[in-house]
Design a protein around this motif. Sequence first.
Motif, PDB file in Angstrom:
ATOM      1  N   LEU A  87      18.873  12.525   7.657  1.00  0.00           N
ATOM      2  CA  LEU A  87      18.865  12.552   9.124  1.00  0.00           C
ATOM      3  C   LEU A  87      19.612  13.777   9.650  1.00  0.00           C
ATOM      4  O   LEU A  87      19.130  14.456  10.569  1.00  0.00           O
ATOM      5  CB  LEU A  87      19.493  11.271   9.676  1.00  0.00           C
ATOM      6  CG  LEU A  87      18.690   9.996   9.448  1.00  0.00           C
ATOM      7  CD1 LEU A  87      19.552   8.776   9.729  1.00  0.00           C
ATOM      8  CD2 LEU A  87      17.434   9.986  10.303  1.00  0.00           C
ATOM      9  N   GLU A  88      20.762  14.062   9.067  1.00  0.00           N
ATOM     10  CA  GLU A  88      21.543  15.225   9.485  1.00  0.00           C
ATOM     11  C   GLU A  88      20.767  16.518   9.241  1.00  0.00           C
ATOM     12  O   GLU A  88      20.772  17.430  10.075  1.00  0.00           O
ATOM     13  CB  GLU A  88      22.869  15.249   8.732  1.00  0.00           C
ATOM     14  CG  GLU A  88      23.794  16.367   9.173  1.00  0.00           C
ATOM     15  CD  GLU A  88      25.127  16.301   8.446  1.00  0.00           C
ATOM     16  OE1 GLU A  88      25.577  17.370   7.993  1.00  0.00           O
ATOM     17  OE2 GLU A  88      25.703  15.212   8.337  1.00  0.00           O
ATOM     18  N   ASN A  89      20.100  16.590   8.111  1.00  0.00           N
ATOM     19  CA  ASN A  89      19.325  17.783   7.784  1.00  0.00           C
ATOM     20  C   ASN A  89      18.175  17.981   8.772  1.00  0.00           C
ATOM     21  O   ASN A  89      17.903  19.105   9.198  1.00  0.00           O
ATOM     22  CB  ASN A  89      18.802  17.688   6.353  1.00  0.00           C
ATOM     23  CG  ASN A  89      18.375  19.020   5.817  1.00  0.00           C
ATOM     24  OD1 ASN A  89      19.087  20.007   5.927  1.00  0.00           O
ATOM     25  ND2 ASN A  89      17.203  19.050   5.209  1.00  0.00           N
ATOM     26  N   ALA A  90      17.502  16.897   9.147  1.00  0.00           N
ATOM     27  CA  ALA A  90      16.407  16.989  10.122  1.00  0.00           C
ATOM     28  C   ALA A  90      16.923  17.548  11.450  1.00  0.00           C
ATOM     29  O   ALA A  90      16.263  18.383  12.077  1.00  0.00           O
ATOM     30  CB  ALA A  90      15.755  15.633  10.327  1.00  0.00           C
ATOM     31  N   ARG A 120       9.871  23.666   9.487  1.00  0.00           N
ATOM     32  CA  ARG A 120       9.153  22.454   9.931  1.00  0.00           C
ATOM     33  C   ARG A 120       8.761  21.575   8.748  1.00  0.00           C
ATOM     34  O   ARG A 120       8.880  20.355   8.796  1.00  0.00           O
ATOM     35  CB  ARG A 120       7.902  22.825  10.727  1.00  0.00           C
ATOM     36  CG  ARG A 120       8.170  23.177  12.159  1.00  0.00           C
ATOM     37  CD  ARG A 120       6.867  23.286  12.955  1.00  0.00           C
ATOM     38  NE  ARG A 120       7.104  24.120  14.106  1.00  0.00           N
ATOM     39  CZ  ARG A 120       6.915  25.447  14.151  1.00  0.00           C
ATOM     40  NH1 ARG A 120       6.420  26.096  13.121  1.00  0.00           N
ATOM     41  NH2 ARG A 120       7.192  26.117  15.243  1.00  0.00           N
ATOM     42  N   LYS A 121       8.293  22.215   7.686  1.00  0.00           N
ATOM     43  CA  LYS A 121       7.926  21.458   6.479  1.00  0.00           C
ATOM     44  C   LYS A 121       9.158  20.785   5.878  1.00  0.00           C
ATOM     45  O   LYS A 121       9.104  19.621   5.470  1.00  0.00           O
ATOM     46  CB  LYS A 121       7.272  22.374   5.452  1.00  0.00           C
ATOM     47  CG  LYS A 121       5.868  22.795   5.836  1.00  0.00           C
ATOM     48  CD  LYS A 121       5.278  23.751   4.810  1.00  0.00           C
ATOM     49  CE  LYS A 121       3.902  24.214   5.256  1.00  0.00           C
ATOM     50  NZ  LYS A 121       3.338  25.210   4.341  1.00  0.00           N
ATOM     51  N   LYS A 140      12.706  13.979   7.212  1.00  0.00           N
ATOM     52  CA  LYS A 140      12.377  12.780   7.986  1.00  0.00           C
ATOM     53  C   LYS A 140      11.758  11.710   7.092  1.00  0.00           C
ATOM     54  O   LYS A 140      12.068  10.525   7.219  1.00  0.00           O
ATOM     55  CB  LYS A 140      11.427  13.119   9.126  1.00  0.00           C
ATOM     56  CG  LYS A 140      12.076  13.894  10.254  1.00  0.00           C
ATOM     57  CD  LYS A 140      11.047  14.232  11.327  1.00  0.00           C
ATOM     58  CE  LYS A 140      11.623  14.997  12.469  1.00  0.00           C
ATOM     59  NZ  LYS A 140      10.615  15.317  13.495  1.00  0.00           N
ATOM     60  N   LYS A 141      10.884  12.138   6.178  1.00  0.00           N
ATOM     61  CA  LYS A 141      10.272  11.182   5.230  1.00  0.00           C
ATOM     62  C   LYS A 141      11.347  10.544   4.353  1.00  0.00           C
ATOM     63  O   LYS A 141      11.319   9.337   4.106  1.00  0.00           O
ATOM     64  CB  LYS A 141       9.230  11.880   4.361  1.00  0.00           C
ATOM     65  CG  LYS A 141       7.958  12.223   5.094  1.00  0.00           C
ATOM     66  CD  LYS A 141       7.008  12.997   4.179  1.00  0.00           C
ATOM     67  CE  LYS A 141       5.821  13.524   4.949  1.00  0.00           C
ATOM     68  NZ  LYS A 141       4.975  14.391   4.118  1.00  0.00           N
ATOM     69  N   GLY A 142      12.266  11.340   3.867  1.00  0.00           N
ATOM     70  CA  GLY A 142      13.362  10.816   3.056  1.00  0.00           C
ATOM     71  C   GLY A 142      14.207   9.826   3.830  1.00  0.00           C
ATOM     72  O   GLY A 142      14.592   8.772   3.309  1.00  0.00           O
ATOM     73  N   ALA A 143      14.488  10.143   5.095  1.00  0.00           N
ATOM     74  CA  ALA A 143      15.284   9.246   5.928  1.00  0.00           C
ATOM     75  C   ALA A 143      14.549   7.934   6.172  1.00  0.00           C
ATOM     76  O   ALA A 143      15.155   6.854   6.110  1.00  0.00           O
ATOM     77  CB  ALA A 143      15.618   9.921   7.260  1.00  0.00           C
ATOM     78  N   GLU A 144      13.262   8.009   6.433  1.00  0.00           N
ATOM     79  CA  GLU A 144      12.489   6.780   6.676  1.00  0.00           C
ATOM     80  C   GLU A 144      12.441   5.914   5.425  1.00  0.00           C
ATOM     81  O   GLU A 144      12.578   4.688   5.511  1.00  0.00           O
ATOM     82  CB  GLU A 144      11.075   7.123   7.150  1.00  0.00           C
ATOM     83  CG  GLU A 144      11.020   7.666   8.565  1.00  0.00           C
ATOM     84  CD  GLU A 144      11.666   6.740   9.581  1.00  0.00           C
ATOM     85  OE1 GLU A 144      11.396   5.516   9.553  1.00  0.00           O
ATOM     86  OE2 GLU A 144      12.465   7.222  10.404  1.00  0.00           O
TER      87      GLU A 144
END
Length: 76
Positions: A28-31, A54-55, A61-65
């Motif tokens: 989340l922080e990285n996003a 963006r990639k 975001k995928k990792g966070a989800e």
Amino acid sequence: MSTTSETGHVTGTKDKNYNLLWFTEQCLENALRLETYISDAERDGDNELAELFRKAQSDSKKGAEEGKRLLANRIK
């Protein structure tokens, strides 16, 4: 990760769950951080770099989800 073997005795949280919490927070922080990098690249007209960020943001975001999904199933 620290060099000690905590295993939840002190924190009440098993190492694997603590690691999952940490991973999710970092994604989340990285996003969020990448949003700034995207803006910086766009401001300088570097679309190639903005697309790379963006990639990377999408992957974060995928990792966070995925982390949130696992957390919801594991931590009660």
